[in-house]
Design a protein around this motif. Structure first.
Motif, mmCIF file in Angstrom:
data_model
loop_
_atom_site.group_PDB
_atom_site.id
_atom_site.type_symbol
_atom_site.label_atom_id
_atom_site.label_comp_id
_atom_site.label_asym_id
_atom_site.label_seq_id
_atom_site.Cartn_x
_atom_site.Cartn_y
_atom_site.Cartn_z
ATOM 1 N N THR A 83 17.460 29.765 27.345
ATOM 2 C CA THR A 83 16.791 30.177 26.113
ATOM 3 C C THR A 83 17.869 30.640 25.137
ATOM 4 O O THR A 83 19.023 30.903 25.526
ATOM 5 C CB THR A 83 15.822 31.340 26.368
ATOM 6 N N LYS A 85 18.011 33.460 23.734
ATOM 7 C CA LYS A 85 18.353 34.827 24.136
ATOM 8 C C LYS A 85 19.401 34.807 25.260
ATOM 9 O O LYS A 85 20.373 35.560 25.222
ATOM 10 C CB LYS A 85 17.094 35.557 24.593
ATOM 11 N N GLU A 86 19.234 33.912 26.230
ATOM 12 C CA GLU A 86 20.191 33.809 27.326
ATOM 13 C C GLU A 86 21.548 33.331 26.822
ATOM 14 O O GLU A 86 22.598 33.823 27.271
ATOM 15 C CB GLU A 86 19.668 32.855 28.394
ATOM 16 N N ARG A 88 22.796 33.744 23.818
ATOM 17 C CA ARG A 88 23.425 34.836 23.058
ATOM 18 C C ARG A 88 23.997 35.901 23.990
ATOM 19 O O ARG A 88 25.061 36.459 23.725
ATOM 20 C CB ARG A 88 22.421 35.445 22.089
ATOM 21 N N ALA A 89 23.312 36.152 25.090
ATOM 22 C CA ALA A 89 23.803 37.128 26.070
ATOM 23 C C ALA A 89 25.112 36.634 26.702
ATOM 24 O O ALA A 89 25.980 37.445 27.038
ATOM 25 C CB ALA A 89 22.742 37.376 27.150
#
Length: 92
Positions: A83, A85-86, A88-89
């Motif tokens: 995702t 979000k993943e 970006r992490a």
């Protein structure tokens, strides 16, 4: 309309097929595409794009090998999904 004449050129068969497909996508045939090239050359007084002997690094042998391997893996269903979000992490 001005008088036209025929011009015969030699070109690799596969290259011609690729060009015909590409120009067709643009709504052009080979004759129209070549006429555009010639008109632009005359209008600009030069070849209408940059010519260089420097190879694009994207097409290096090493990169093409990695791309071919990745395509084979993707075709076999070996795909990793993340995702946003993943992803970006992972940057942190």
């Amino acid at each position: 309309m001005s008088e036209t004449t025929n011009l015969n050129i030699r070109i690799d068969k596969e290259l011609k097929e690729q060009a015909e497909n590409f120009f067709s996508e643009l709504g052009l045939n080979m004759s129209s595409a070549f006429n555009i090239f010639v008109r632009q050359s005359l209008r600009q007084g030069k070849i209408p794009f940059e010519l260089s002997i420097v190879a694009d690094p994207f097409y290096s042998h090493a990169n093409m090998a990695v791309l071919r391997k990745s395509i084979k893996e993707a075709n076999k269903g070996k795909v990793v999904t993340k995702t946003l979000k993943e992803l970006r992490a992972m940057e942190k």
